[in-house]
Design a protein around this motif. Structure first.
Motif: not given
Length: 221
Positions: A122-146
């Motif tokens: 389903r389109d929504q399944d892909m959207i949910d998976a991508v959104t969660a992955a991007l949110d996780n990567d954003a947190r990882r990058l913020e920790v690295r920048r900090s």
């Protein structure tokens, strides 16, 4: 004349762009996925082969990789292993396949994949998976920048300031630090204040957290 652009603003803007990489050897799939993800405001970069993906430059902001398991040439699972062996910066991987099985799923997830979607999904399944992955990567990058910022700030301290704050981190009072270092208590206060300012720490607890994140308390440097 137009005012000059603020480089830091441009850097932040680039840093905040969320990019989804797609690797699939079917043009129709790449096109459909690209349209879906662009419709929710994401930047998409699509590739037909793993070699094209590896040769392309990577964005600096949050990103994830939507990867087909079965590809002509190097498979998606082989690319996942290559990324691990090359020790490239971590990127969340969402696998998709029309021929998935339990063994493939287990192997992909054990190697760090964040999701595994079977076609058709389903389109929504892909959207949910991508959104969660991007949110996780954003947190990882913020920790690295900090951590990078804290390391730069730590390196700006003088040797004497290093010594003082390492004593502070052990819980010693200014008077005790002065006695240990053989200096006046007022000198300790000055070094302590300067170190706190340079480390951008408003409390000892905040300072200790930053030092611990940098591994300074274990290393004793």
């Amino acid at each position: 004349m137009h005012p000059a652009a603020d480089p830091s603003t441009a850097t932040r803007a680039t840093r905040d762009i969320r990019v989804v990489y797609i690797v699939d050897d079917e043009e129709l799939v790449r096109g459909a996925l690209g349209s879906l993800l662009r419709s929710i405001g994401l930047e998409v970069r699509a590739f037909a082969t793993t070699e094209e993906f590896l040769a392309a430059s990577r964005a600096g902001g949050p990103s994830c990789l939507v990867l087909d398991v079965r590809l002509r040439g190097q498979s998606g699972l082989a690319l996942q292993q290559s990324l691990l062996q090359l020790d490239l910066p971590s990127i969340p991987i969402i696998f998709m396949t029309g021929h998935g099985d339990i063994a493939m799923t287990v192997k992909a997830m054990k190697a760090g994949a964040v999701d595994f979607l079977s076609k058709p999904f389903r389109d929504q399944d892909m959207i949910d998976a991508v959104t969660a992955a991007l949110d996780n990567d954003a947190r990882r990058l913020e920790v690295r920048r900090s951590l990078h910022e804290s390391r730069v700030r730590w390196e700006s301290l003088t040797p004497r300031e290093h010594e003082v704050v390492l004593h502070v981190a052990t819980g010693l009072m200014n008077k005790q630090i002065a006695a240990n270092m053989g200096i006046a208590e007022i000198t300790v206060k000055i070094h302590r204040g300067q170190a706190m300012r340079k480390m951008n720490s408003r409390s000892v607890a905040e300072l200790v957290r930053k030092m611990d994140a940098l591994g300074l308390l274990q290393d004793g440097i």
